[in-house]
Write an enzyme that holds these catalytic residues in place. Sequence first.
Site, short mmCIF file in Angstrom:
data_model
loop_
_atom_site.label_atom_id
_atom_site.label_comp_id
_atom_site.label_asym_id
_atom_site.label_seq_id
_atom_site.Cartn_x
_atom_site.Cartn_y
_atom_site.Cartn_z
N GLN A 128 9.57 4.59 -24.49
CA GLN A 128 9.51 5.32 -25.27
C GLN A 128 10.49 5.82 -25.66
OE1 GLN A 128 7.53 9.49 -25.29
NE2 GLN A 128 6.73 8.49 -26.38
N SER A 163 9.91 6.73 -20.69
CA SER A 163 8.78 5.69 -19.97
C SER A 163 9.12 4.16 -19.91
CB SER A 163 7.69 6.78 -20.57
OG SER A 163 7.90 7.72 -21.10
N GLU A 249 -0.88 10.13 -28.80
CA GLU A 249 -0.77 10.84 -27.58
C GLU A 249 -1.31 11.61 -26.60
OE1 GLU A 249 3.81 11.05 -25.10
OE2 GLU A 249 3.91 11.92 -26.82
#
Length: 387
Positions: A128, A163, A249
């Site tokens: 991400q 990430s 998310e």
Amino acid sequence: MDLTYTAEEDEFRVRLRRWLARTLPELPSPPDPLDWPGRRAYDMGWQRRLYDAGYAGLHWPVDAGGQGATPTQHLIFLEETEKAGAPYVGANFVGLLHAGPTIASEGDAGQRARWLPPVLRGDEVWCQGFSEPDAGSDLASLRTRAWRDGDHYVVSGSKIWTSHAEVADWCELLVRTTPVSESVPKHQGISWLAMPMDAPGITVRPLRTLAGSTEFAEMFLDDVRVPVANRVGDENDGWRVTMVTLSYERGTAFVGEVVACRRVLGELAREARENGRWDDAVLRRRLGRLSAEFAALWRLTQWNVSESQRTGGVPGVGGSVFKLRYSHARQELYDAAADVLGTGALDLGHPWNLDRLSALSYTIAAGTSQIQQNIVAERILGLPKGR
């Protein structure tokens, strides 16, 4: 809302339990937590087993390669896999829980066909690329730029807290395709791109957390060429697409962790009984309140998932309520673990202590608690925006 289980859902639970009982003993030993290539291979191997057994992407629609399971079946899956001690989603977190659902909702047919099957099979990992050094909570202030050069965007800038960047094949990347001006507010002019991580011009520098792991990284982009065909949604419509990503998310990505926290809470109670800490009435009340807290969060999860199904599959602002309260409850859980352990809370070899360090990030990651409070105030309570 009826929260009881149907006969079909009960049968699904039984079938899943049987599969887990057969499959988990066959798994190899988990790799060292700091061995990210090894962790990627382990996590993707587990994802492939789920795919072959028909349990991959349960919550994804059938036309996106998912199983078209009901929201309740998805929750049963999360509950039973956690109770059985099955591997966590791990390196597949972004692809399975963020990028994949976003592409399923917003991508065209070619994009869904290209990117979704490899996520479900465990062939490709996503990272991400949203936050920047000067654009964290205020994500719309991002400055990573992408300008058009024929059939490509040329991207330059930097990202942080990326990430799983060091083991990823693809990055869900937010870029500014139109500069901010009097006529273009900062929430406009943003586009959502799928960037191949093997493209020239990408530099990844892992960041080490308090717990010693390196699941985050800095990422520097120097004239990286990304095909225009990799844009999900229209040019300059990336903020709307991003809200879809963030809804997943905050709304469903942490669901399995609620079950894990309830399991840890039971372990804390057993440890307290064994080491004498159970005699402390204050601690008992604390654990009892946490038990009620996580039970309520599980019910809220059921409501949020059912509501998202009713409204088209994208989680709504109820996900911010969940994220806000869960982040703090998780921190309180591991603070209670420190009370149970006593001097043992100084031993970083104990998983509860590592989880306590990790829990510190939860009120920041996926939107700070302050951001979630603003969303709840403005979009649920109808309060005016702050000046």
